[in-house]
Design a protein around this motif. Structure first.
Motif, PDB file in Angstrom:
ATOM      1  N   SER A  32       0.686  -1.213   0.226  1.00 27.18           N
ATOM      2  CA  SER A  32       0.076  -0.002   0.065  1.00 27.18           C
ATOM      3  C   SER A  32       0.720   1.137  -0.063  1.00 27.18           C
ATOM      4  O   SER A  32       1.880   1.142   0.350  1.00 27.18           O
ATOM      5  CB  SER A  32      -0.838  -0.049   1.277  1.00 27.18           C
ATOM      6  OG  SER A  32      -0.077   0.208   2.517  1.00 27.18           O
ATOM      7  N   ARG A  36      -2.366   4.428   2.898  1.00 26.04           N
ATOM      8  CA  ARG A  36      -3.173   3.181   2.832  1.00 26.04           C
ATOM      9  C   ARG A  36      -4.477   3.004   2.077  1.00 26.04           C
ATOM     10  O   ARG A  36      -5.723   2.848   2.303  1.00 26.04           O
ATOM     11  CB  ARG A  36      -3.616   2.702   4.234  1.00 26.04           C
ATOM     12  CG  ARG A  36      -2.470   2.332   5.287  1.00 26.04           C
ATOM     13  CD  ARG A  36      -2.814   1.863   6.639  1.00 26.04           C
ATOM     14  NE  ARG A  36      -1.643   1.752   7.331  1.00 26.04           N
ATOM     15  CZ  ARG A  36      -1.556   1.010   8.399  1.00 26.04           C
ATOM     16  NH1 ARG A  36      -2.733   0.673   9.080  1.00 26.04           N
ATOM     17  NH2 ARG A  36      -0.385   0.562   9.013  1.00 26.04           N
ATOM     18  N   GLN A 144      -6.089  -4.762  -1.248  1.00 24.69           N
ATOM     19  CA  GLN A 144      -7.168  -3.433  -1.220  1.00 24.69           C
ATOM     20  C   GLN A 144      -8.265  -3.769  -0.453  1.00 24.69           C
ATOM     21  O   GLN A 144      -9.016  -2.930   0.100  1.00 24.69           O
ATOM     22  CB  GLN A 144      -7.440  -3.284  -2.803  1.00 24.69           C
ATOM     23  CG  GLN A 144      -8.287  -2.132  -3.100  1.00 24.69           C
ATOM     24  CD  GLN A 144      -7.480  -0.792  -2.493  1.00 24.69           C
ATOM     25  OE1 GLN A 144      -6.428  -0.619  -3.119  1.00 24.69           O
ATOM     26  NE2 GLN A 144      -8.033  -0.258  -1.613  1.00 24.69           N
ATOM     27  N   LEU A 147      -7.317  -2.974   3.115  1.00 29.75           N
ATOM     28  CA  LEU A 147      -7.395  -1.650   3.318  1.00 29.75           C
ATOM     29  C   LEU A 147      -8.824  -0.917   3.569  1.00 29.75           C
ATOM     30  O   LEU A 147      -9.033  -0.087   4.302  1.00 29.75           O
ATOM     31  CB  LEU A 147      -6.538  -0.850   2.386  1.00 29.75           C
ATOM     32  CG  LEU A 147      -5.107  -1.160   2.045  1.00 29.75           C
ATOM     33  CD1 LEU A 147      -4.700  -0.663   0.730  1.00 29.75           C
ATOM     34  CD2 LEU A 147      -4.361  -0.790   3.226  1.00 29.75           C
TER      35      LEU A 147
END
Length: 154
Positions: A32, A36, A144, A147
Motif C-alpha cells: 500500500s 493506505r 485492497q 485496506l
C-alpha cells in the motif's frame, strides 16, 4: 494453531502494509501507499518451500518499509478452514517470527483468485503472461480489500 496477530494490530500502526498471496509455487506481493488508500502489485517470488518463501517475503517487507503484513487466508465458501488455510497460517507465523515488531495478520481471501481471473479475462491476458501476473493481482486484491475494511473498523 499457529500464532499470528489480529487485524486490529495492523489498524493500530501507521505506514505501508504489504499484502501476500502465499502459494506453493508462486507467492504474490502487493504494497500500500503510506496513507493506505491504494494497493499496488509489486510482483511475485518463487523461492521454493515454506521456509525460503518466509525468508524472501520478510526481506521484501523490510525493503518496502512495511509496518504490517496481511496474508490471504483461504476460507471455504461455507466459512470453514481446510488444510490450505492451516498451511497459510503456518506461513504467516513463520513470517511473524522473522519480522520483529511487524504485525502479521490473516485476511479472508475468498473470491480473490476468481476476481483476478475475471479481470484478466476482460483485459485479454492469457497464457504465459497470465501466469506471471495472477498471483500479484491476487495479492493486490487481498490488500485492497483489507485496506477498505480497515477504514471502517472502529
Amino acid at each position: 494453531m499457529f500464532e499470528v496477530d489480529d487485524i486490529r494490530a495492523i489498524k493500530d500502526t501507521q505506514g505501508k502494509i504489504m499484502g501476500v498471496d502465499f502459494g506453493d509455487v508462486r507467492t504474490g506481493l502487493a504494497v500500500s501507499d503510506a496513507s493506505r488508500l491504494i494497493a499496488s502489485g509489486i510482483g511475485y517470488i518463487s523461492p521454493g518451500g515454506i521456509e525460503k518463501t518466509a525468508d524472501a517475503v520478510a526481506q521484501a517487507v523490510k525493503e518496502q518499509g512495511a509496518v504490517g503484513v496481511v496474508v490471504g487466508m483461504p476460507v471455504n465458501m461455507d466459512g470453514s478452514h481446510g488444510s490450505r488455510a492451516q498451511r497459510c497460517t503456518k506461513f504467516a507465523a513463520l513470517l511473524k517470527e522473522r519480522l520483529d515488531g511487524v504485525a502479521v495478520a490473516m485476511f479472508d481471501e475468498r473470491m480473490t483468485t476468481m476476481t483476478a481471473s475475471r479481470y484478466l479475462n476482460e483485459t485479454g491476458t492469457h497464457g504465459k503472461k497470465r501466469k506471471q501476473v495472477i498471483d500479484t493481482l491476487s495479492a493486490q486484491i487481498i490488500l485492497q480489500n483489507c485496506l477498505d475494511r480497515l477504514k471502517y473498523m472502529s
